[in-house]
Design a protein around this motif. Structure first.
Motif, PDB file in Angstrom:
ATOM      1  N   LEU A  72       0.822  -1.212   0.000  1.00  0.00           N
ATOM      2  CA  LEU A  72       0.000   0.000   0.000  1.00  0.00           C
ATOM      3  C   LEU A  72       0.855   1.260   0.000  1.00  0.00           C
ATOM      4  O   LEU A  72       0.439   2.292  -0.544  1.00  0.00           O
ATOM      5  CB  LEU A  72      -0.941  -0.013   1.203  1.00  0.00           C
ATOM      6  CG  LEU A  72      -2.065  -1.063   1.159  1.00  0.00           C
ATOM      7  CD1 LEU A  72      -2.907  -0.988   2.428  1.00  0.00           C
ATOM      8  CD2 LEU A  72      -2.938  -0.864  -0.071  1.00  0.00           C
ATOM      9  N   ASP A  73       2.045   1.197   0.591  1.00  0.00           N
ATOM     10  CA  ASP A  73       2.948   2.355   0.541  1.00  0.00           C
ATOM     11  C   ASP A  73       3.317   2.681  -0.907  1.00  0.00           C
ATOM     12  O   ASP A  73       3.275   3.855  -1.326  1.00  0.00           O
ATOM     13  CB  ASP A  73       4.213   2.079   1.351  1.00  0.00           C
ATOM     14  CG  ASP A  73       3.959   2.088   2.857  1.00  0.00           C
ATOM     15  OD1 ASP A  73       2.923   2.625   3.281  1.00  0.00           O
ATOM     16  OD2 ASP A  73       4.804   1.527   3.594  1.00  0.00           O
ATOM     17  N   SER A  74       3.681   1.652  -1.661  1.00  0.00           N
ATOM     18  CA  SER A  74       4.019   1.862  -3.077  1.00  0.00           C
ATOM     19  C   SER A  74       2.800   2.318  -3.861  1.00  0.00           C
ATOM     20  O   SER A  74       2.899   3.181  -4.741  1.00  0.00           O
ATOM     21  CB  SER A  74       4.579   0.560  -3.678  1.00  0.00           C
ATOM     22  OG  SER A  74       5.763   0.163  -3.032  1.00  0.00           O
ATOM     23  N   TYR A 127      -5.749   3.430   5.425  1.00  0.00           N
ATOM     24  CA  TYR A 127      -4.293   3.401   5.354  1.00  0.00           C
ATOM     25  C   TYR A 127      -3.790   4.301   4.223  1.00  0.00           C
ATOM     26  O   TYR A 127      -2.831   5.061   4.402  1.00  0.00           O
ATOM     27  CB  TYR A 127      -3.800   1.973   5.145  1.00  0.00           C
ATOM     28  CG  TYR A 127      -2.297   1.846   5.258  1.00  0.00           C
ATOM     29  CD1 TYR A 127      -1.701   1.579   6.485  1.00  0.00           C
ATOM     30  CD2 TYR A 127      -1.474   2.031   4.141  1.00  0.00           C
ATOM     31  CE1 TYR A 127      -0.314   1.488   6.602  1.00  0.00           C
ATOM     32  CE2 TYR A 127      -0.087   1.946   4.255  1.00  0.00           C
ATOM     33  CZ  TYR A 127       0.483   1.669   5.480  1.00  0.00           C
ATOM     34  OH  TYR A 127       1.858   1.608   5.590  1.00  0.00           O
ATOM     35  N   LEU A 128      -4.461   4.219   3.065  1.00  0.00           N
ATOM     36  CA  LEU A 128      -4.065   5.066   1.939  1.00  0.00           C
ATOM     37  C   LEU A 128      -4.253   6.543   2.265  1.00  0.00           C
ATOM     38  O   LEU A 128      -3.416   7.388   1.902  1.00  0.00           O
ATOM     39  CB  LEU A 128      -4.869   4.689   0.695  1.00  0.00           C
ATOM     40  CG  LEU A 128      -4.576   3.310   0.092  1.00  0.00           C
ATOM     41  CD1 LEU A 128      -5.581   2.992  -1.018  1.00  0.00           C
ATOM     42  CD2 LEU A 128      -3.157   3.234  -0.443  1.00  0.00           C
ATOM     43  N   VAL A 129      -5.332   6.865   2.952  1.00  0.00           N
ATOM     44  CA  VAL A 129      -5.588   8.255   3.336  1.00  0.00           C
ATOM     45  C   VAL A 129      -4.491   8.745   4.278  1.00  0.00           C
ATOM     46  O   VAL A 129      -4.006   9.883   4.162  1.00  0.00           O
ATOM     47  CB  VAL A 129      -6.979   8.387   3.989  1.00  0.00           C
ATOM     48  CG1 VAL A 129      -7.166   9.776   4.606  1.00  0.00           C
ATOM     49  CG2 VAL A 129      -8.079   8.137   2.953  1.00  0.00           C
ATOM     50  N   ASN A 130      -4.071   7.892   5.191  1.00  0.00           N
ATOM     51  CA  ASN A 130      -2.991   8.270   6.109  1.00  0.00           C
ATOM     52  C   ASN A 130      -1.663   8.482   5.382  1.00  0.00           C
ATOM     53  O   ASN A 130      -0.766   9.154   5.909  1.00  0.00           O
ATOM     54  CB  ASN A 130      -2.818   7.194   7.187  1.00  0.00           C
ATOM     55  CG  ASN A 130      -3.945   7.203   8.199  1.00  0.00           C
ATOM     56  OD1 ASN A 130      -4.596   8.224   8.413  1.00  0.00           O
ATOM     57  ND2 ASN A 130      -4.185   6.064   8.838  1.00  0.00           N
ATOM     58  N   GLN A 131      -1.549   7.902   4.188  1.00  0.00           N
ATOM     59  CA  GLN A 131      -0.346   8.094   3.369  1.00  0.00           C
ATOM     60  C   GLN A 131      -0.479   9.297   2.437  1.00  0.00           C
ATOM     61  O   GLN A 131       0.391   9.524   1.591  1.00  0.00           O
ATOM     62  CB  GLN A 131      -0.054   6.834   2.550  1.00  0.00           C
ATOM     63  CG  GLN A 131       0.153   5.579   3.382  1.00  0.00           C
ATOM     64  CD  GLN A 131       1.207   5.769   4.453  1.00  0.00           C
ATOM     65  OE1 GLN A 131       2.338   6.167   4.158  1.00  0.00           O
ATOM     66  NE2 GLN A 131       0.855   5.491   5.704  1.00  0.00           N
ATOM     67  N   GLY A 132      -1.557  10.062   2.577  1.00  0.00           N
ATOM     68  CA  GLY A 132      -1.697  11.296   1.823  1.00  0.00           C
ATOM     69  C   GLY A 132      -2.649  11.264   0.648  1.00  0.00           C
ATOM     70  O   GLY A 132      -2.789  12.265  -0.064  1.00  0.00           O
ATOM     71  N   VAL A 133      -3.323  10.127   0.406  1.00  0.00           N
ATOM     72  CA  VAL A 133      -4.291  10.041  -0.693  1.00  0.00           C
ATOM     73  C   VAL A 133      -5.617  10.621  -0.225  1.00  0.00           C
ATOM     74  O   VAL A 133      -6.104  10.270   0.862  1.00  0.00           O
ATOM     75  CB  VAL A 133      -4.484   8.584  -1.151  1.00  0.00           C
ATOM     76  CG1 VAL A 133      -5.472   8.516  -2.306  1.00  0.00           C
ATOM     77  CG2 VAL A 133      -3.148   7.966  -1.540  1.00  0.00           C
ATOM     78  N   SER A 134      -6.212  11.499  -1.016  1.00  0.00           N
ATOM     79  CA  SER A 134      -7.472  12.135  -0.628  1.00  0.00           C
ATOM     80  C   SER A 134      -8.588  11.100  -0.512  1.00  0.00           C
ATOM     81  O   SER A 134      -8.773  10.257  -1.398  1.00  0.00           O
ATOM     82  CB  SER A 134      -7.869  13.197  -1.654  1.00  0.00           C
ATOM     83  OG  SER A 134      -9.170  13.690  -1.388  1.00  0.00           O
TER      84      SER A 134
END
Length: 223
Positions: A130-132, A174-181
């Motif tokens: 998910l980070d990638s 998790y994606l939102v926490n990585q900066g995805v809207s």
């Protein structure tokens, strides 16, 4: 009826014409762009023609064609690059990365790297993927994401339906926490309703416990 058939015929001609005239050297799209847009437009025209009544049939068809065109997805160079990036990032993990028939990028995440049985907390191996994925989404801000959770048939719908949704929601969070809207992401849980194989062996049930992530670049966003 004649007006409806005429509009539908015109829409189909435009579809074929769009496919034939799509330039292969266009810098930001592939031939699939024109095909997807044409299909969307003709489908919209058919819907509009059927929905239109009397003298309003042609107007209804035109409106439907516009909606259909906007709803089409583009397979652009950006999408192709994102597919290659995710293939490299998930190599050897068991994650399947494919292009779907409707020009979407699909990541099929098996349960052994995503969630423990009966749990919705993301496992460490899944976080790396998910980070990638979050990085690739940040590089392609015009795309939209759909996350769908699935379970096997063990247990009742009362357990499986919320579990599948919670897994999709955990992936989104998790994606939102990585900066995805969060506005780019929609989630759904299908429980055990959409198995890809029969739930007759432990190995098959493991295949059905999965998360599917779809990425789409809408036709309108690419213009």
């Amino acid at each position: 009826m004649r007006n409806q058939l005429s509009v539908i015929s015109i829409a189909m001609v435009l579809t074929l014409g769009g496919c034939a005239s799509s330039p292969e050297t266009q810098s930001t799209r592939t031939r699939d762009t024109a095909i997807g847009a044409g299909i969307g437009a003709s489908t919209g025209a058919i819907i509009g023609a059927i929905a239109g009544k009397g003298k309003g049939a042609a107007i209804g068809a035109a409106a439907g064609a516009g909606v259909g065109a906007i709803a089409g997805n583009v397979w652009s160079r950006r999408m192709e690059e994102q597919k290659r990036e995710m293939e490299q990032a998930t190599a050897g993990t068991g994650v399947e990365v494919v292009k779907t028939f409707d020009n979407r990028l699909k990541l099929d995440i098996p349960s052994d790297i995503s969630f423990d049985t009966g749990r919705a907390e993301i496992k460490s191996n899944f976080r790396q993927i998910l980070d990638s994925f979050a990085t690739s989404l940040s590089n392609n801000p015009g795309t939209r994401v759909t996350i769908i959770g699935h379970t096997d048939s063990s247990g009742s719908d009362a357990v499986n339906n919320p579990l599948s949704l919670n897994r999709a929601a955990s992936t989104r969070d998790y994606l939102v926490n990585q900066g995805v809207s969060s506005n780019r992401i929609s989630v759904d849980g299908r429980g055990s309703r959409e198995p890809i194989v029969a739930n007759d062996t432990p190995a098959n049930r493991a295949k059905n416990r999965r998360v599917e992530i779809f990425v789409a670049e809408p036709q309108a966003a690419s213009q």
